[in-house]
Design an enzyme around this catalytic site. Structure first.
Site, PDB file in Angstrom:
ATOM      1  N   HIS A   1      46.202  36.676  40.049  1.00 36.93           N
ATOM      2  CA  HIS A   1      46.234  36.221  41.443  1.00 36.93           C
ATOM      3  C   HIS A   1      45.095  35.236  41.711  1.00 36.93           C
ATOM      4  O   HIS A   1      45.279  34.222  42.393  1.00 36.93           O
ATOM      5  CB  HIS A   1      46.098  37.414  42.392  1.00 36.93           C
ATOM      6  CG  HIS A   1      47.394  38.092  42.703  1.00 36.93           C
ATOM      7  ND1 HIS A   1      48.509  37.409  43.128  1.00 36.93           N
ATOM      8  CD2 HIS A   1      47.756  39.407  42.664  1.00 36.93           C
ATOM      9  CE1 HIS A   1      49.501  38.265  43.341  1.00 36.93           C
ATOM     10  NE2 HIS A   1      49.070  39.474  43.057  1.00 36.93           N
TER      11      HIS A   1
ATOM     12  N   GLU B   1      53.989  38.055  43.365  1.00 36.29           N
ATOM     13  CA  GLU B   1      53.741  39.332  42.698  1.00 36.29           C
ATOM     14  C   GLU B   1      54.403  39.359  41.329  1.00 36.29           C
ATOM     15  O   GLU B   1      53.820  39.819  40.350  1.00 36.29           O
ATOM     16  CB  GLU B   1      54.255  40.487  43.558  1.00 36.29           C
ATOM     17  CG  GLU B   1      53.448  40.754  44.818  1.00 36.29           C
ATOM     18  CD  GLU B   1      51.997  41.098  44.518  1.00 36.29           C
ATOM     19  OE1 GLU B   1      51.730  41.795  43.516  1.00 36.29           O
ATOM     20  OE2 GLU B   1      51.125  40.648  45.271  1.00 36.29           O
TER      21      GLU B   1
ATOM     22  N   HIS C   1      46.397  41.744  36.318  1.00 39.37           N
ATOM     23  CA  HIS C   1      47.257  41.314  37.429  1.00 39.37           C
ATOM     24  C   HIS C   1      46.419  40.671  38.536  1.00 39.37           C
ATOM     25  O   HIS C   1      46.780  39.618  39.069  1.00 39.37           O
ATOM     26  CB  HIS C   1      48.018  42.526  37.973  1.00 39.37           C
ATOM     27  CG  HIS C   1      48.765  42.265  39.244  1.00 39.37           C
ATOM     28  ND1 HIS C   1      50.114  41.982  39.273  1.00 39.37           N
ATOM     29  CD2 HIS C   1      48.354  42.247  40.549  1.00 39.37           C
ATOM     30  CE1 HIS C   1      50.499  41.793  40.531  1.00 39.37           C
ATOM     31  NE2 HIS C   1      49.453  41.956  41.327  1.00 39.37           N
ATOM     32  N   GLU C   2      45.290  41.296  38.872  1.00 37.72           N
ATOM     33  CA  GLU C   2      44.437  40.751  39.932  1.00 37.72           C
ATOM     34  C   GLU C   2      43.789  39.440  39.504  1.00 37.72           C
ATOM     35  O   GLU C   2      43.638  38.518  40.307  1.00 37.72           O
ATOM     36  CB  GLU C   2      43.376  41.780  40.328  1.00 37.72           C
ATOM     37  CG  GLU C   2      43.932  43.080  40.891  1.00 37.72           C
ATOM     38  CD  GLU C   2      44.874  42.861  42.063  1.00 37.72           C
ATOM     39  OE1 GLU C   2      44.712  41.852  42.788  1.00 37.72           O
ATOM     40  OE2 GLU C   2      45.778  43.688  42.254  1.00 37.72           O
TER      41      GLU C   2
END
Length: 302
Positions: free
Chosen positions: A145, A220, A141-142
């Site tokens: 980003h 997100e 997930h990071e």
């Protein structure tokens, strides 16, 4: 999501990133103009330029030092480095540096100006409560980003929010010393400026919140989806989000509200008005979307 749709959505995010940054700078200048007229706008422009310069070149160092993070050498946690290396390879991006934040609350964030200059930070708490598959989901997930350059826009938002607070302090000192360009011949104008400054001081916290909310919740959702595809297991990320939310509600964290949107889960989560104004989508909705993706990939959800 097809590869063509993925690339098109990525292009849309690039445009959105640019427009969002311009909006932040415009907001800062508008506040400066209200507080100090032309001089205030000039000061705000200088602050915005300085803040953006600092954000671009030093955002990772600023945020990491804010939370006392230290880089994790390979020898200390080879398994963790191997996970990040594999995920970065799948995402077709350079491996970011890995940092440890001495915080008991389980959480994680990414920072830096782009894929080639980025860092992923995990808290001590998250390493203690997640299994490796769940941690892979969080790290993916990071990395999503970073790949989408969400980190740069989020960091600029944090610095602009800080600059807005600085301008509010300027207004307070101006009121205290009577420096709002009032004189005996223009009492009406001076009074109007004073009222404007007072209102600005009152609404600055609200504006700071709006700046945080401007970091679109769709980022997100997209990072969840992209991260789930990178790690190959939406269910693992869904489990991780559920665990993190449960602990965040129980374990307080000393976090600057201006950086709350950087974390995978809002570290200041506590229900009520804070929940209403959260910079993150609800965990329940995020899990629902991940479950839908899991079913499409032939996996059973939690």
């Amino acid at each position: 999501m097809s590869e063509r749709e993925f690339l098109r959505f990525g292009d849309e995010l690039d445009v959105k990133n640019c427009n969002t940054s311009r909006s932040f700078n415009g907001l800062l200048m508008a506040i400066g103009g209200i507080i100090g007229g032309t001089a205030g706008m000039l000061i705000a422009l200088i602050i915005a330029g300085f803040m953006n310069f600092m954000s671009y070149w030093f955002s990772d160092k600023i945020v990491l030092s804010m939370y006392g993070a230290r880089e994790i050498p390979y020898e200390e946690a080879p398994w963790l480095h191997q996970i990040v290396e594999e995920l970065a390879r799948r995402a077709n991006m350079p491996k970011p540096k890995i940092y440890l934040v001495p915080m008991e609350q389980p959480n994680a964030f990414a920072t830096g100006r782009g894929p080639g200059h980025a860092a992923v930070a995990v808290t001590r708490g998250i390493l203690e409560i997640l299994d490796q598959e769940e941690l892979k989901g969080v790290l993916a997930h990071e990395l999503a980003h970073i790949k989408n350059r969400d980190v740069l826009v989020a960091t600029i938002a944090a610095t602009i929010a800080g600059a807005i607070g600085f301008l509010a302090n300027m207004a307070q000192w101006a009121l205290f010393f009577g420096g709002l360009n009032r004189n005996e011949e223009e009492e009406g104008g001076g009074f109007a400026e004073m009222i404007g400054a007072i209102l600005m001081i009152i609404i600055v916290p609200i504006i700071a919140t709006i700046v945080q909310l401007a970091i679109s919740r769709s980022r997100e959702y997209f990072a969840d989806e992209t991260g789930a595809k990178i790690c190959g297991c939406p269910v693992a990320l869904a489990r991780a989000l559920k665990k993190i939310e449960e602990y965040v509600m129980q374990v307080p964290a000393n976090v600057n509200p201006g950086t709350a949107h950087l974390f995978i889960e809002n570290p200041l989560k506590g229900g009520g008005i804070m929940e209403l104004l959260s910079t993150h989508p609800s965990t329940e909705k995020r899990i629902q979307r991940l479950c839908e993706l899991a079913r499409k990939m032939g996996q059973e959800c939690i």
